[in-house]
Design a protein around this motif. Structure first.
Motif, PDB file in Angstrom:
ATOM      1  N   GLU A  84      18.861   9.177  -0.345  1.00  0.00           N
ATOM      2  CA  GLU A  84      18.709  10.533   0.194  1.00  0.00           C
ATOM      3  C   GLU A  84      18.470  11.544  -0.917  1.00  0.00           C
ATOM      4  O   GLU A  84      17.721  12.519  -0.738  1.00  0.00           O
ATOM      5  N   GLY A  85      19.065  11.308  -2.074  1.00  0.00           N
ATOM      6  CA  GLY A  85      18.952  12.270  -3.170  1.00  0.00           C
ATOM      7  C   GLY A  85      17.733  12.079  -4.055  1.00  0.00           C
ATOM      8  O   GLY A  85      17.495  12.899  -4.962  1.00  0.00           O
ATOM      9  N   MET A  86      16.960  11.038  -3.816  1.00  0.00           N
ATOM     10  CA  MET A  86      15.773  10.818  -4.658  1.00  0.00           C
ATOM     11  C   MET A  86      14.696  11.853  -4.338  1.00  0.00           C
ATOM     12  O   MET A  86      14.289  12.004  -3.188  1.00  0.00           O
ATOM     13  N   PRO A  87      14.202  12.575  -5.345  1.00  0.00           N
ATOM     14  CA  PRO A  87      13.095  13.502  -5.086  1.00  0.00           C
ATOM     15  C   PRO A  87      11.812  12.742  -4.776  1.00  0.00           C
ATOM     16  O   PRO A  87      11.620  11.608  -5.217  1.00  0.00           O
TER      17      PRO A  87
ATOM     18  N   THR B 179      -5.583   2.605   4.886  1.00  0.00           N
ATOM     19  CA  THR B 179      -4.656   2.627   3.754  1.00  0.00           C
ATOM     20  C   THR B 179      -5.082   3.737   2.814  1.00  0.00           C
ATOM     21  O   THR B 179      -6.172   3.685   2.238  1.00  0.00           O
ATOM     22  N   ALA B 180      -4.231   4.756   2.647  1.00  0.00           N
ATOM     23  CA  ALA B 180      -4.614   5.945   1.880  1.00  0.00           C
ATOM     24  C   ALA B 180      -3.773   6.146   0.624  1.00  0.00           C
ATOM     25  O   ALA B 180      -3.866   7.197  -0.018  1.00  0.00           O
ATOM     26  N   GLY B 181      -2.951   5.157   0.268  1.00  0.00           N
ATOM     27  CA  GLY B 181      -2.147   5.308  -0.936  1.00  0.00           C
ATOM     28  C   GLY B 181      -1.031   4.272  -0.990  1.00  0.00           C
ATOM     29  O   GLY B 181      -1.020   3.303  -0.226  1.00  0.00           O
ATOM     30  N   ARG B 182      -0.088   4.510  -1.901  1.00  0.00           N
ATOM     31  CA  ARG B 182       1.036   3.588  -2.102  1.00  0.00           C
ATOM     32  C   ARG B 182       2.337   4.380  -2.192  1.00  0.00           C
ATOM     33  O   ARG B 182       2.343   5.543  -2.613  1.00  0.00           O
ATOM     34  N   ILE B 183       3.438   3.736  -1.810  1.00  0.00           N
ATOM     35  CA  ILE B 183       4.775   4.320  -1.972  1.00  0.00           C
ATOM     36  C   ILE B 183       5.610   3.372  -2.819  1.00  0.00           C
ATOM     37  O   ILE B 183       5.634   2.157  -2.575  1.00  0.00           O
ATOM     38  N   SER B 184       6.307   3.916  -3.794  1.00  0.00           N
ATOM     39  CA  SER B 184       7.185   3.092  -4.622  1.00  0.00           C
ATOM     40  C   SER B 184       8.459   3.852  -4.943  1.00  0.00           C
ATOM     41  O   SER B 184       8.518   5.081  -4.858  1.00  0.00           O
ATOM     42  N   ILE B 185       9.492   3.097  -5.271  1.00  0.00           N
ATOM     43  CA  ILE B 185      10.736   3.651  -5.823  1.00  0.00           C
ATOM     44  C   ILE B 185      10.763   3.233  -7.276  1.00  0.00           C
ATOM     45  O   ILE B 185      10.735   2.039  -7.590  1.00  0.00           O
ATOM     46  N   ARG B 186      10.820   4.210  -8.184  1.00  0.00           N
ATOM     47  CA  ARG B 186      10.669   3.888  -9.599  1.00  0.00           C
ATOM     48  C   ARG B 186      11.305   4.953 -10.466  1.00  0.00           C
ATOM     49  O   ARG B 186      11.661   6.039  -9.987  1.00  0.00           O
ATOM     50  N   LEU B 187      11.448   4.627 -11.745  1.00  0.00           N
ATOM     51  CA  LEU B 187      11.894   5.624 -12.713  1.00  0.00           C
ATOM     52  C   LEU B 187      10.694   6.434 -13.181  1.00  0.00           C
ATOM     53  O   LEU B 187       9.639   5.877 -13.500  1.00  0.00           O
ATOM     54  N   ARG B 188      10.865   7.749 -13.227  1.00  0.00           N
ATOM     55  CA  ARG B 188       9.815   8.637 -13.703  1.00  0.00           C
ATOM     56  C   ARG B 188      10.465   9.700 -14.584  1.00  0.00           C
ATOM     57  O   ARG B 188      11.262  10.496 -14.109  1.00  0.00           O
TER      58      ARG B 188
ATOM     59  N   GLY C  27      12.769   9.260 -16.647  1.00  0.00           N
ATOM     60  CA  GLY C  27      14.203   9.023 -16.664  1.00  0.00           C
ATOM     61  C   GLY C  27      14.915   9.289 -15.362  1.00  0.00           C
ATOM     62  O   GLY C  27      16.140   9.123 -15.283  1.00  0.00           O
ATOM     63  N   GLU C  28      14.187   9.665 -14.320  1.00  0.00           N
ATOM     64  CA  GLU C  28      14.792   9.971 -13.024  1.00  0.00           C
ATOM     65  C   GLU C  28      14.238   9.029 -11.961  1.00  0.00           C
ATOM     66  O   GLU C  28      13.040   8.763 -11.910  1.00  0.00           O
ATOM     67  N   ARG C  29      15.136   8.526 -11.104  1.00  0.00           N
ATOM     68  CA  ARG C  29      14.709   7.643 -10.019  1.00  0.00           C
ATOM     69  C   ARG C  29      14.079   8.489  -8.918  1.00  0.00           C
ATOM     70  O   ARG C  29      14.701   9.418  -8.395  1.00  0.00           O
ATOM     71  N   VAL C  30      12.825   8.177  -8.544  1.00  0.00           N
ATOM     72  CA  VAL C  30      12.104   8.985  -7.562  1.00  0.00           C
ATOM     73  C   VAL C  30      11.443   8.079  -6.529  1.00  0.00           C
ATOM     74  O   VAL C  30      11.278   6.876  -6.734  1.00  0.00           O
ATOM     75  N   ILE C  31      11.075   8.687  -5.407  1.00  0.00           N
ATOM     76  CA  ILE C  31      10.179   8.050  -4.444  1.00  0.00           C
ATOM     77  C   ILE C  31       8.793   8.606  -4.742  1.00  0.00           C
ATOM     78  O   ILE C  31       8.555   9.811  -4.588  1.00  0.00           O
ATOM     79  N   GLN C  32       7.890   7.754  -5.196  1.00  0.00           N
ATOM     80  CA  GLN C  32       6.572   8.216  -5.627  1.00  0.00           C
ATOM     81  C   GLN C  32       5.506   7.810  -4.615  1.00  0.00           C
ATOM     82  O   GLN C  32       5.440   6.664  -4.186  1.00  0.00           O
ATOM     83  N   VAL C  33       4.676   8.784  -4.241  1.00  0.00           N
ATOM     84  CA  VAL C  33       3.537   8.528  -3.363  1.00  0.00           C
ATOM     85  C   VAL C  33       2.272   8.735  -4.182  1.00  0.00           C
ATOM     86  O   VAL C  33       2.029   9.836  -4.697  1.00  0.00           O
ATOM     87  N   ALA C  34       1.483   7.685  -4.339  1.00  0.00           N
ATOM     88  CA  ALA C  34       0.210   7.769  -5.053  1.00  0.00           C
ATOM     89  C   ALA C  34      -0.895   7.870  -4.015  1.00  0.00           C
ATOM     90  O   ALA C  34      -1.153   6.911  -3.273  1.00  0.00           O
ATOM     91  N   LEU C  35      -1.548   9.035  -3.934  1.00  0.00           N
ATOM     92  CA  LEU C  35      -2.576   9.278  -2.923  1.00  0.00           C
ATOM     93  C   LEU C  35      -3.951   8.880  -3.441  1.00  0.00           C
ATOM     94  O   LEU C  35      -4.321   9.206  -4.579  1.00  0.00           O
ATOM     95  N   PHE C  36      -4.734   8.209  -2.595  1.00  0.00           N
ATOM     96  CA  PHE C  36      -6.110   7.883  -2.933  1.00  0.00           C
ATOM     97  C   PHE C  36      -7.008   9.098  -2.686  1.00  0.00           C
ATOM     98  O   PHE C  36      -6.717   9.934  -1.818  1.00  0.00           O
ATOM     99  N   ASP C  37      -8.094   9.164  -3.432  1.00  0.00           N
ATOM    100  CA  ASP C  37      -9.087  10.213  -3.236  1.00  0.00           C
ATOM    101  C   ASP C  37      -9.651  10.114  -1.824  1.00  0.00           C
ATOM    102  O   ASP C  37     -10.052   9.036  -1.376  1.00  0.00           O
ATOM    103  N   GLY C  38      -9.658  11.239  -1.106  1.00  0.00           N
ATOM    104  CA  GLY C  38     -10.134  11.242   0.274  1.00  0.00           C
ATOM    105  C   GLY C  38      -9.034  11.223   1.307  1.00  0.00           C
ATOM    106  O   GLY C  38      -9.312  11.272   2.514  1.00  0.00           O
ATOM    107  N   ALA C  39      -7.768  11.159   0.878  1.00  0.00           N
ATOM    108  CA  ALA C  39      -6.645  11.188   1.819  1.00  0.00           C
ATOM    109  C   ALA C  39      -6.666  12.496   2.608  1.00  0.00           C
ATOM    110  O   ALA C  39      -7.123  13.538   2.115  1.00  0.00           O
TER     111      ALA C  39
END
Length: 297
Positions: A97-100, A124-133, A135-147
């Motif tokens: 819940e606290g992950m940005p 399929t317009a991108g990817r979702i991952s949980i990762r360190l960024r 030094g902080e654990r985040v939920i990252q959404v990588a958007l494809f061009d054209g989303a």
């Protein structure tokens, strides 16, 4: 005598000289046509497509033949054979819940519209991952061009489902890479149901990841303004207003400016006017500071 013990090719007229025979001229072998690149095929498809359909966008990859390498909810492994897992085994509900949420422009991959073995279309317009960024654990959404805006809503809903708790069926894989730790995950099911991209027009607004450092928004619709700050106030029954510090995103070399809008601005007392003027003055100072900061950057 027609022996062919050796063959020599001249550089001037490309005739073949066969030893022990009269000079004979042979045509060069036919050149095979060069196959068009994936980019050229997308451009050709877009040129011939119905205007306004996804097929008319050369950025989008479309796979017409049904995919045999897809999996459905309830599967135990990803299409590549990796075991499906649940991030809740590695994180508490409070941690998730606290992950940005961080949106980034994808550095690889392409927006893909495809069909499963049943013939249903997906996007399929991108990817979702949980990762360190940083030094902080985040939920990252990588958007494809054209989303577009509907893709953005789908990703936001996928994140909400993650935050609601453990799902009945696992939907993630653990990422094994030099840059990833043991608590780095990627969502496998990132395709949403879609329509025939050749016949159905789409009026969904395109979105892009914002790179303006002072903008408070991570993602914009195309031609939306950057927003630095917004002040909304209601100081009386008939006196309310909104003050925005914005910058046009679709035009080059723009500066921050102040926009003022209001519902009703009537029957104002001197105290109301003083509050409005003070707010306007405060926002104008913030706007000037933002422009000065960019001039010295």
């Amino acid at each position: 005598m027609t022996g062919i013990a050796s063959v020599e090719q001249t550089t001037d007229n490309r005739t073949l000289l066969l030893q022990g025979a009269e000079n004979e001229t042979a045509p060069p072998p036919p050149l095979l046509p060069k196959k068009p690149s994936a980019k050229q095929r997308r451009k050709a498809r877009a040129k011939n497509a119905i205007k306004g359909t996804p097929a008319a966008d050369p950025r989008i990859k479309i796979t017409d033949s049904p995919s045999l390498g897809c999996v459905y909810l309830g599967a135990e492994k990803s299409p590549h054979g990796a075991e499906l897992v649940d991030p809740h085994d590695a994180f508490s509900d409070e941690e998730i819940e606290g992950m940005p949420v961080v949106y980034v422009a994808a550095t690889y991959g392409r927006l893909h519209i495809w069909r499963d073995r049943k013939g249903s279309w997906f996007r399929t317009a991108g990817r979702i991952s949980i990762r360190l960024r940083d030094g902080e654990r985040v939920i990252q959404v990588a958007l494809f061009d054209g989303a577009d805006e509907h893709d953005l809503l789908w990703f936001n809903s996928a994140i909400e489902l993650l935050r609601r708790g453990r799902r009945k069926n696992p939907e993630w894989v653990r990422i094994a890479s030099d840059w990833a730790d043991e608590r780095t995950f990627a969502l496998v099911f990132t395709s949403r149901s879609y329509v025939d991209p050749y016949t159905t027009k789409s009026d969904a607004a395109k979105v892009f990841v914002c790179t303006e450092k002072q903008c408070r928004e991570q993602v914009h619709e195309v031609e939306d303004s950057h927003t630095l700050d917004t002040l909304t106030r209601s100081v009386g029954k008939n006196f309310d207003y909104e003050i925005d510090i914005v910058k046009y995103s679709h035009l080059p070399n723009q500066k921050w400016h102040v926009d003022v809008s209001g519902g009703e601005m009537a029957e104002a007392t001197p105290e109301m006017i003083a509050t409005f003027v003070n707010d306007l003055n405060w926002m104008s100072i913030e706007c000037a500071n933002a422009n000065a900061k960019e001039c010295t950057a």
